[in-house]
Design a protein around this motif. Structure first.
Motif, PDB file in Angstrom:
ATOM      1  N   ALA A   1      78.013  46.019  37.041  1.00 25.02           N
ATOM      2  CA  ALA A   1      78.364  47.533  37.346  1.00 25.02           C
ATOM      3  C   ALA A   1      77.469  48.513  36.658  1.00 25.02           C
ATOM      4  CB  ALA A   1      79.725  47.625  37.116  1.00 25.02           C
ATOM      5  N   ALA A   2      77.259  47.918  35.307  1.00 21.80           N
ATOM      6  CA  ALA A   2      76.407  48.846  34.461  1.00 21.80           C
ATOM      7  C   ALA A   2      75.191  48.724  34.915  1.00 21.80           C
ATOM      8  CB  ALA A   2      76.545  48.412  33.106  1.00 21.80           C
ATOM      9  N   VAL A   3      74.674  47.506  35.171  1.00 22.10           N
ATOM     10  CA  VAL A   3      73.228  47.391  35.758  1.00 22.10           C
ATOM     11  C   VAL A   3      72.822  48.408  36.813  1.00 22.10           C
ATOM     12  CG1 VAL A   3      71.440  45.823  36.684  1.00 22.10           C
ATOM     13  CG2 VAL A   3      72.635  45.172  34.785  1.00 22.10           C
ATOM     14  N   ALA A   4      74.035  48.145  38.116  1.00 18.92           N
ATOM     15  CA  ALA A   4      73.714  48.857  39.224  1.00 18.92           C
ATOM     16  C   ALA A   4      73.723  50.568  38.880  1.00 18.92           C
ATOM     17  CB  ALA A   4      74.939  48.557  40.366  1.00 18.92           C
ATOM     18  N   ALA A   5      74.628  50.880  38.126  1.00 14.98           N
ATOM     19  CA  ALA A   5      74.759  52.395  37.753  1.00 14.98           C
ATOM     20  C   ALA A   5      73.577  52.685  37.181  1.00 14.98           C
ATOM     21  CB  ALA A   5      75.792  52.501  36.913  1.00 14.98           C
ATOM     22  N   ALA A   6      72.765  51.998  36.440  1.00 11.34           N
ATOM     23  CA  ALA A   6      71.552  52.540  35.807  1.00 11.34           C
ATOM     24  C   ALA A   6      70.228  52.410  36.781  1.00 11.34           C
ATOM     25  CB  ALA A   6      71.383  51.758  34.498  1.00 11.34           C
ATOM     26  N   ARG A   7      70.698  52.116  37.998  1.00  8.07           N
ATOM     27  CA  ARG A   7      69.601  51.986  38.902  1.00  8.07           C
ATOM     28  C   ARG A   7      68.483  50.859  38.559  1.00  8.07           C
ATOM     29  NH1 ARG A   7      70.205  58.084  40.109  1.00  8.07           N
ATOM     30  NH2 ARG A   7      72.030  57.882  41.656  1.00  8.07           N
ATOM     31  N   ARG A   8      68.780  49.832  37.959  1.00  9.34           N
ATOM     32  CA  ARG A   8      67.836  48.862  37.844  1.00  9.34           C
ATOM     33  C   ARG A   8      67.632  48.005  39.085  1.00  9.34           C
ATOM     34  NH1 ARG A   8      65.181  45.947  33.361  1.00  9.34           N
ATOM     35  NH2 ARG A   8      65.150  43.680  34.023  1.00  9.34           N
ATOM     36  N   ARG A   9      66.619  48.114  39.424  1.00  7.04           N
ATOM     37  CA  ARG A   9      66.342  47.274  40.965  1.00  7.04           C
ATOM     38  C   ARG A   9      65.686  45.840  40.851  1.00  7.04           C
ATOM     39  NH1 ARG A   9      69.783  50.024  42.730  1.00  7.04           N
ATOM     40  NH2 ARG A   9      69.241  52.463  43.144  1.00  7.04           N
ATOM     41  N   ARG A  10      65.542  45.380  39.670  1.00  4.95           N
ATOM     42  CA  ARG A  10      65.057  44.053  39.543  1.00  4.95           C
ATOM     43  C   ARG A  10      66.128  42.885  38.844  1.00  4.95           C
ATOM     44  NH1 ARG A  10      61.975  46.902  35.470  1.00  4.95           N
ATOM     45  NH2 ARG A  10      61.695  45.404  33.727  1.00  4.95           N
ATOM     46  N   ALA A  11      65.982  41.750  38.920  1.00  4.32           N
ATOM     47  CA  ALA A  11      66.903  40.834  38.201  1.00  4.32           C
ATOM     48  C   ALA A  11      66.646  41.253  36.870  1.00  4.32           C
ATOM     49  CB  ALA A  11      66.187  39.355  38.291  1.00  4.32           C
ATOM     50  N   THR A  12      67.844  40.735  36.203  1.00  3.25           N
ATOM     51  CA  THR A  12      68.573  41.080  34.852  1.00  3.25           C
ATOM     52  C   THR A  12      68.841  39.914  34.340  1.00  3.25           C
ATOM     53  OG1 THR A  12      68.771  43.498  35.511  1.00  3.25           O
ATOM     54  CG2 THR A  12      69.923  42.725  33.472  1.00  3.25           C
ATOM     55  N   GLU A  13      68.590  39.753  32.987  1.00  2.82           N
ATOM     56  CA  GLU A  13      69.178  38.665  32.222  1.00  2.82           C
ATOM     57  C   GLU A  13      69.544  39.140  30.930  1.00  2.82           C
ATOM     58  OE1 GLU A  13      67.436  34.313  30.505  1.00  2.82           O
ATOM     59  OE2 GLU A  13      66.868  35.091  32.310  1.00  2.82           O
ATOM     60  N   LEU A  14      70.660  38.420  30.418  1.00  2.00           N
ATOM     61  CA  LEU A  14      71.376  38.861  29.265  1.00  2.00           C
ATOM     62  C   LEU A  14      72.257  37.850  28.689  1.00  2.00           C
ATOM     63  CD1 LEU A  14      74.078  41.555  28.719  1.00  2.00           C
ATOM     64  CD2 LEU A  14      72.939  40.826  31.035  1.00  2.00           C
ATOM     65  N   SER A  15      72.374  37.928  27.240  1.00  2.00           N
ATOM     66  CA  SER A  15      73.401  36.944  26.649  1.00  2.00           C
ATOM     67  C   SER A  15      74.468  37.859  26.103  1.00  2.00           C
ATOM     68  CB  SER A  15      72.911  36.082  25.917  1.00  2.00           C
ATOM     69  OG  SER A  15      72.322  36.468  24.739  1.00  2.00           O
ATOM     70  N   ILE A  16      75.816  37.376  25.848  1.00  2.00           N
ATOM     71  CA  ILE A  16      76.654  37.914  25.260  1.00  2.00           C
ATOM     72  C   ILE A  16      77.382  36.974  24.365  1.00  2.00           C
ATOM     73  CG2 ILE A  16      79.100  39.072  25.311  1.00  2.00           C
ATOM     74  CD1 ILE A  16      78.338  40.230  28.240  1.00  2.00           C
ATOM     75  N   ARG A  17      77.749  37.146  22.998  1.00  3.64           N
ATOM     76  CA  ARG A  17      78.162  36.437  22.242  1.00  3.64           C
ATOM     77  C   ARG A  17      79.435  37.069  21.558  1.00  3.64           C
ATOM     78  NH1 ARG A  17      78.217  31.878  19.469  1.00  3.64           N
ATOM     79  NH2 ARG A  17      78.633  31.967  17.102  1.00  3.64           N
TER      80      ARG A  17
ATOM     81  N   GLY B   1      68.086  41.553  26.800  1.00  2.00           N
ATOM     82  CA  GLY B   1      68.429  41.500  25.268  1.00  2.00           C
ATOM     83  C   GLY B   1      69.475  40.797  25.254  1.00  2.00           C
ATOM     84  N   ASP B   2      70.535  40.840  24.073  1.00  2.00           N
ATOM     85  CA  ASP B   2      71.679  40.221  23.646  1.00  2.00           C
ATOM     86  C   ASP B   2      72.707  41.499  23.275  1.00  2.00           C
ATOM     87  OD1 ASP B   2      70.328  37.852  24.012  1.00  2.00           O
ATOM     88  OD2 ASP B   2      69.435  38.161  22.112  1.00  2.00           O
ATOM     89  N   LEU B   3      74.101  40.862  23.526  1.00  2.00           N
ATOM     90  CA  LEU B   3      75.138  41.998  23.033  1.00  2.00           C
ATOM     91  C   LEU B   3      75.889  40.838  22.166  1.00  2.00           C
ATOM     92  CD1 LEU B   3      76.425  43.898  26.075  1.00  2.00           C
ATOM     93  CD2 LEU B   3      74.865  44.644  24.494  1.00  2.00           C
ATOM     94  N   VAL B   4      76.418  41.263  21.097  1.00  2.00           N
ATOM     95  CA  VAL B   4      77.377  40.605  20.209  1.00  2.00           C
ATOM     96  C   VAL B   4      78.764  41.463  20.127  1.00  2.00           C
ATOM     97  CG1 VAL B   4      77.879  39.570  17.622  1.00  2.00           C
ATOM     98  CG2 VAL B   4      75.525  39.411  18.854  1.00  2.00           C
ATOM     99  N   ILE B   5      79.780  41.008  20.488  1.00  2.00           N
ATOM    100  CA  ILE B   5      81.176  41.576  20.473  1.00  2.00           C
ATOM    101  C   ILE B   5      81.993  40.865  19.577  1.00  2.00           C
ATOM    102  CG2 ILE B   5      82.989  42.433  22.001  1.00  2.00           C
ATOM    103  CD1 ILE B   5      81.085  42.464  24.386  1.00  2.00           C
ATOM    104  N   CYS B   6      82.485  41.696  18.726  1.00  2.00           N
ATOM    105  CA  CYS B   6      83.683  41.046  17.849  1.00  2.00           C
ATOM    106  C   CYS B   6      84.904  41.322  18.019  1.00  2.00           C
ATOM    107  CB  CYS B   6      83.191  42.138  16.453  1.00  2.00           C
ATOM    108  SG  CYS B   6      84.331  41.319  15.081  1.00  2.00           S
ATOM    109  N   ALA B   7      85.423  39.984  18.646  1.00  2.00           N
ATOM    110  CA  ALA B   7      86.718  39.921  19.311  1.00  2.00           C
ATOM    111  C   ALA B   7      87.949  40.796  18.637  1.00  2.00           C
ATOM    112  CB  ALA B   7      86.955  38.644  19.757  1.00  2.00           C
TER     113      ALA B   7
END
Length: 156
Positions: A32-48, A88-94
């Motif tokens: 949803a975030a990628v679509a809203a930012a109007r990114r038109r190509r494949a996207t790769e990321l990691s979340i830890r 890139g990468d995201l780190v979320i502290c639960a």
């Protein structure tokens, strides 16, 4: 009608899984975030997803702040001219997410959605350092979250 770009998400969990959203939820929020930012190509990321100790260590190491924060964004630092889908990468502290959600009177799931969208937008180049940029980013976050059935996180 054009197809939405492919999103590849790697999810790593560095603590007990109990109470954490499923990978499918994170993938939906990222898309949803990628679509809203109007990114038109494949996207790769990691979340830890991490605990307080790892969250604090990373915040000290990369931001010089001695506490665990809710989300850290690490944009991909690719060489000029190299066009990979990696953003890139995201780190979320639960534990921080759970505490903040309780303090703010919202569900942990909604707070995870917000922080995921917020972090992805940072990876895509959005920031909130200047007031105008903050207003633009917050408006986009609010719109994305509304589409996901999540209330405006900036509403008093």
């Amino acid at each position: 009608m054009t197809a939405e770009p492919t999103v590849h998400l790697s999810l790593a969990v560095g603590l007990l899984r109990r109470g954490l959203p499923q990978r499918t939820s994170f993938a939906r929020w990222v898309a949803a975030a990628v679509a809203a930012a109007r990114r038109r190509r494949a996207t790769e990321l990691s979340i830890r997803l991490v605990g307080v100790d790892e969250g604090r260590l990373l915040n000290v190491q990369y931001r010089g702040r001695d506490y665990a924060t809710n989300v850290l964004s690490f944009p991909a630092d690719l060489p000029p001219g190299l066009r990979l889908p990696l953003i890139g990468d995201l780190v979320i502290c639960a534990p921080v997410v759970a505490r903040e959600a309780a303090e703010q009177g919202k569900t942990a799931r909604d707070h995870y959605a917000h922080l995921t969208v917020h972090g992805v937008l940072h990876l895509l180049g959005y920031d909130h350092e200047a007031d105008a940029d903050a207003e633009r980013m917050e408006a986009l976050e609010t719109r994305v979250l509304a589409g996901l059935g999540v209330a405006d996180p900036y509403r008093d």
